[in-house]
Design an enzyme around this catalytic site. Structure first.
Site, PDB file in Angstrom:
ATOM      1  N   GLU A  84      77.433   3.523 137.729  1.00  0.00           N
ATOM      2  CA  GLU A  84      77.302   4.642 138.689  1.00  0.00           C
ATOM      3  C   GLU A  84      76.648   5.845 138.029  1.00  0.00           C
ATOM      4  O   GLU A  84      75.807   6.529 138.632  1.00  0.00           O
ATOM      5  CB  GLU A  84      78.669   5.059 139.243  1.00  0.00           C
ATOM      6  CG  GLU A  84      79.371   4.010 140.098  1.00  0.00           C
ATOM      7  CD  GLU A  84      78.747   3.815 141.479  1.00  0.00           C
ATOM      8  OE1 GLU A  84      77.744   4.460 141.806  1.00  0.00           O
ATOM      9  OE2 GLU A  84      79.287   2.972 142.234  1.00  0.00           O
ATOM     10  N   ARG A 142      72.922   7.113 139.368  1.00  0.00           N
ATOM     11  CA  ARG A 142      72.889   8.406 140.070  1.00  0.00           C
ATOM     12  C   ARG A 142      72.443   9.543 139.147  1.00  0.00           C
ATOM     13  O   ARG A 142      71.522  10.301 139.474  1.00  0.00           O
ATOM     14  CB  ARG A 142      74.263   8.721 140.658  1.00  0.00           C
ATOM     15  CG  ARG A 142      74.726   7.673 141.644  1.00  0.00           C
ATOM     16  CD  ARG A 142      75.986   8.098 142.363  1.00  0.00           C
ATOM     17  NE  ARG A 142      76.670   6.945 142.945  1.00  0.00           N
ATOM     18  CZ  ARG A 142      77.344   6.964 144.088  1.00  0.00           C
ATOM     19  NH1 ARG A 142      77.445   8.068 144.774  1.00  0.00           N
ATOM     20  NH2 ARG A 142      77.949   5.879 144.535  1.00  0.00           N
ATOM     21  N   ASP A 160      74.977  -7.154 145.026  1.00  0.00           N
ATOM     22  CA  ASP A 160      73.724  -6.637 145.616  1.00  0.00           C
ATOM     23  C   ASP A 160      72.576  -6.317 144.656  1.00  0.00           C
ATOM     24  O   ASP A 160      71.516  -6.939 144.666  1.00  0.00           O
ATOM     25  CB  ASP A 160      74.020  -5.405 146.504  1.00  0.00           C
ATOM     26  CG  ASP A 160      74.945  -4.367 145.853  1.00  0.00           C
ATOM     27  OD1 ASP A 160      75.279  -4.533 144.667  1.00  0.00           O
ATOM     28  OD2 ASP A 160      75.307  -3.392 146.531  1.00  0.00           O
ATOM     29  N   GLU A 181      71.310   1.734 153.359  1.00  0.00           N
ATOM     30  CA  GLU A 181      70.580   0.455 153.239  1.00  0.00           C
ATOM     31  C   GLU A 181      69.706   0.109 154.445  1.00  0.00           C
ATOM     32  O   GLU A 181      68.588  -0.409 154.274  1.00  0.00           O
ATOM     33  CB  GLU A 181      71.551  -0.686 152.940  1.00  0.00           C
ATOM     34  CG  GLU A 181      72.186  -0.620 151.544  1.00  0.00           C
ATOM     35  CD  GLU A 181      73.292   0.421 151.406  1.00  0.00           C
ATOM     36  OE1 GLU A 181      73.792   0.902 152.452  1.00  0.00           O
ATOM     37  OE2 GLU A 181      73.659   0.774 150.255  1.00  0.00           O
ATOM     38  N   THR A 198      68.008   1.872 142.502  1.00  0.00           N
ATOM     39  CA  THR A 198      68.933   1.485 143.572  1.00  0.00           C
ATOM     40  C   THR A 198      69.564   2.688 144.266  1.00  0.00           C
ATOM     41  O   THR A 198      70.201   2.553 145.301  1.00  0.00           O
ATOM     42  CB  THR A 198      70.013   0.524 143.035  1.00  0.00           C
ATOM     43  OG1 THR A 198      70.734  -0.021 144.128  1.00  0.00           O
ATOM     44  CG2 THR A 198      70.958   1.234 142.079  1.00  0.00           C
TER      45      THR A 198
HETATM   46  C1  DMJ Z   1      74.361   3.483 146.315  1.00  0.00           C
HETATM   47  O1  DMJ Z   1      75.085   4.188 145.389  1.00  0.00           O
HETATM   48  C2  DMJ Z   1      73.447   2.496 145.658  1.00  0.00           C
HETATM   49  O2  DMJ Z   1      72.479   2.136 146.572  1.00  0.00           O
HETATM   50  C3  DMJ Z   1      74.176   1.287 145.138  1.00  0.00           C
HETATM   51  O3  DMJ Z   1      73.319   0.289 144.633  1.00  0.00           O
HETATM   52  C4  DMJ Z   1      75.070   0.649 146.185  1.00  0.00           C
HETATM   53  N1  DMJ Z   1      75.206   1.425 147.339  1.00  0.00           N
HETATM   54  C5  DMJ Z   1      75.286   2.827 147.321  1.00  0.00           C
HETATM   55  C6  DMJ Z   1      74.997   3.392 148.702  1.00  0.00           C
HETATM   56  O4  DMJ Z   1      75.459   2.636 149.735  1.00  0.00           O
END
Ligand code: DMJ
Length: 556
Positions: free
Chosen positions: A131, A135, A274, A443, A532
């Site tokens: 995370e 981020r 995912d 998404e 992501t």
């Molecule tokens: C985000 O923090 C990122 O996209 C992560 O890969 C999974 N999903 C959350 C948002 O839904």
């Protein structure tokens, strides 16, 4: 045809066709300007509210104004602030309104000043490596990239902070015999800590979703170590588990970091699975290392073979789960998280060219044609997960429908359950009572954004507009009739919606960014890859890789 036309009529006909075409052009043009303006307003309103009532805390409740920091030390990680920087920069770049541009610039400077002078990652606290990487490191790196590219802000601020943070996160790799990092690390002491539950296993999607960030940082810093650390996880993972042959390219959602062996057999494209798939393709797009396209191909073929299903009665395409491994029973549950797959498949098929261009390329083949079709179908399903809901917003999880007689043990629904589950108007999916929340996740609008720019099909903008309007209407926090903020929902199955007192950072980092980009005309998907968390990095050219001798270094 010509002979039926009276030549004297020709000029008026051509004229009116021309006028009609111009009218359509201006309609769409002014529509996208209106939508951009609307999203800029929502972005600024959400951010101003946070600045006034939640600054600089990591977690913020727009209803109560409650706030706190995530680390035990009590210091802020900059969770919302750092995640939002590049959305402000992109809006600054595209906006056509002078006053908005000024406001955006003021906010960028405010944020940058805080990052430069207040944000301090020297904190005696354990953080989640994945995370924090996607981020914070991702946000700092794209802040660096965009400040250079768009000539706004000071790249030095983002670069220095990114290096400082990455050096701390890199210690999560230090004690692992297999090279797979532990899930958490103490940012001050560098102690790497295994997952406290699940037998210490790391989520497979977590340690395979650090690569874009570490690889990009290696090229801009000239420090090859970042590249080597991120790269080293794949060889043991693929070889020890024989993923391509034993799992048809798919992976269970947990891995033991000491041995690189899978723990459990639960296979899904939703949470914890995912972005494993996402980063296979995105590494290929970022660096053009062929091995990652091959691994992506094998995963997508496995997904089509085992997990792609159609609902009853309308035949909505979805990606199912295999909780007991590939030979076990299928579950027809799908997380909203899976909805990134439409955009990913489309990017994998076209590599950022429009579909029209891509079909003329040497790389085009029947697999890619099939991927494109699947991308359209999945994006349509995800749109239905909004369109059919009372609030016009998707729940966190849905369960797709089958005729009862064809259901296996995972898919059985008793009469009592059926009565308590919400059923979609077309009867294609259900929502369980505890899954009806909406966290303003990105998404679906992410896939819609990619589909629009790769196809130029205006339908996708219509879907995006509908979803934006529903966010606007049903996630707004109002006081005395005035909208003060936007927040997550506890329930999107009933209107008026039950609000949840929390604004996720990805509302600003991803959802609003993807919606905004949907309505911009010049979005280049060839030269940029989004991590992501929707932070854009530039494609790394061969010369930069050669200079540092950055190579994959392994093959299957
Ligand atoms: C985000 O923090 C990122 O996209 C992560 O890969 C999974 N999903 C959350 C948002 O839904």
């Amino acid at each position: 045809m010509k002979r039926y036309l009276n030549p004297r009529m020709l000029n008026p006909i051509i004229l009116s066709v021309g006028v009609a075409a111009l009218a359509v052009f201006y309609y769409f043009q002014s529509k996208s300007i209106t939508m951009s303006y609307k999203i800029e307003k929502i972005l600024l309103l959400s951010f101003e509210d946070y600045k006034q009532n939640g600054w600089p805390y990591d977690v913020y409740g727009p209803i109560s104004h409650n706030h706190f920091n995530m680390p035990r030390s009590g210091q802020p990680l900059g969770w919302i602030i750092v995640d939002t920087i590049d959305t402000l920069m992109l809006a600054y770049n595209y906006t056509e309104t002078d006053s908005t541009k000024k406001e955006l610039l003021k906010n960028i400077e405010f944020v940058e000043n805080w990052v430069d002078n207040e944000l301090d990652y020297d904190m005696d606290s354990e953080v989640n490596v994945f995370e924090t990487t996607i981020r914070m490191l991702g946000g700092l790196l794209s802040g660096y990239y965009l400040s250079t590219e768009l000539n706004v802000g000071n790249p030095r601020v983002y670069f220095e902070k990114a290096v400082d943070l990455a050096d701390r996160l890199a210690l999560s790799f230090a004690n692992s015999p297999s090279g797979i990092p532990y899930s958490s690390v103490n940012l001050k002491t560098g102690d790497a800590i295994k997952n406290h539950v699940d037998n210490g296993a790391s989520s497979t999607a977590e340690f395979t979703t650090l690569q874009l960030e570490f690889k990009y940082l290696a090229t801009i810093s000239g420090n090859k170590t970042y590249w080597t650390l991120a790269e080293q996880v794949y060889e043991p993972l693929y070889k020890i588990n024989d993923i391509v042959n034993q799992y048809d390219g798919l992976v269970p959602i947990y891995t033991l970091p000491d041995t690189a062996q899978f723990w459990g057999q639960n296979i899904r494209f939703g949470s914890r699975g995912d972005s494993f798939y996402e980063y296979l393709l995105k590494q290929y797009l970022l660096t053009h290392e062929q091995v990652y396209y091959d691994l992506y191909r094998s995963a997508i073929d496995g997904m089509k073979k085992h997990l792609v299903k159609r609902s009853y009665p309308s035949g909505l395409t979805y990606i199912a789960e295999k909780p007991d491994g590939l030979n076990g029973l299928t579950s027809s549950k799908m997380d909203h998280l899976v909805c990134f797959m439409g955009g990913l498949l489309a990017m994998g098929a076209t590599e950022g060219y429009t579909i029209k261009e891509a079909r003329t390329m040497n790389f085009w083949d029947s697999d890619r044609e099939d991927d494109w079709l699947l991308a359209m179908q999945l994006t349509h399903t995800c749109y239905q997960m909004y369109h059919q809901l009372p609030a016009g917003l998707s729940p966190e999880i849905v369960v797709f429908n089958y005729p009862q007689t064809q259901r296996n043990q995972y898919e059985q629904i008793s009469e009592a359950e059926r009565a308590s589950w919400w059923m979609s108007p077309t009867e294609d999916f259900f929502v369980k009572p505890l899954d009806g929340h909406n966290l303003q996740r990105p998404e679906t609008v992410e896939s819609i954004m990619f589909m629009y720019h790769l196809s130029n099909d205006a339908t996708y903008r219509e879907w995006g507009e509908e979803i934006l309007n529903n966010f606007e209407q049903n996630t707004a926090v109002k006081r005395n009739g005035r909208v003060e903020a936007y927040t997550s929902l506890n329930d999107c199955l009933h209107v008026p919606t039950a609000k949840r007192d929390n604004m996720e950072s990805f509302w600003l980092a991803e959802t609003l960014k993807y919606l905004y980009l949907l309505f911009q005309d010049n979005v280049n998907l060839r030269d940029v890859v989004f991590n992501t968390e929707a932070h854009p990095f530039p494609v790394i050219d061969k010369a930069s890789m050669d200079k540092l001798n950055l190579t994959t270094g392994w093959s299957l």
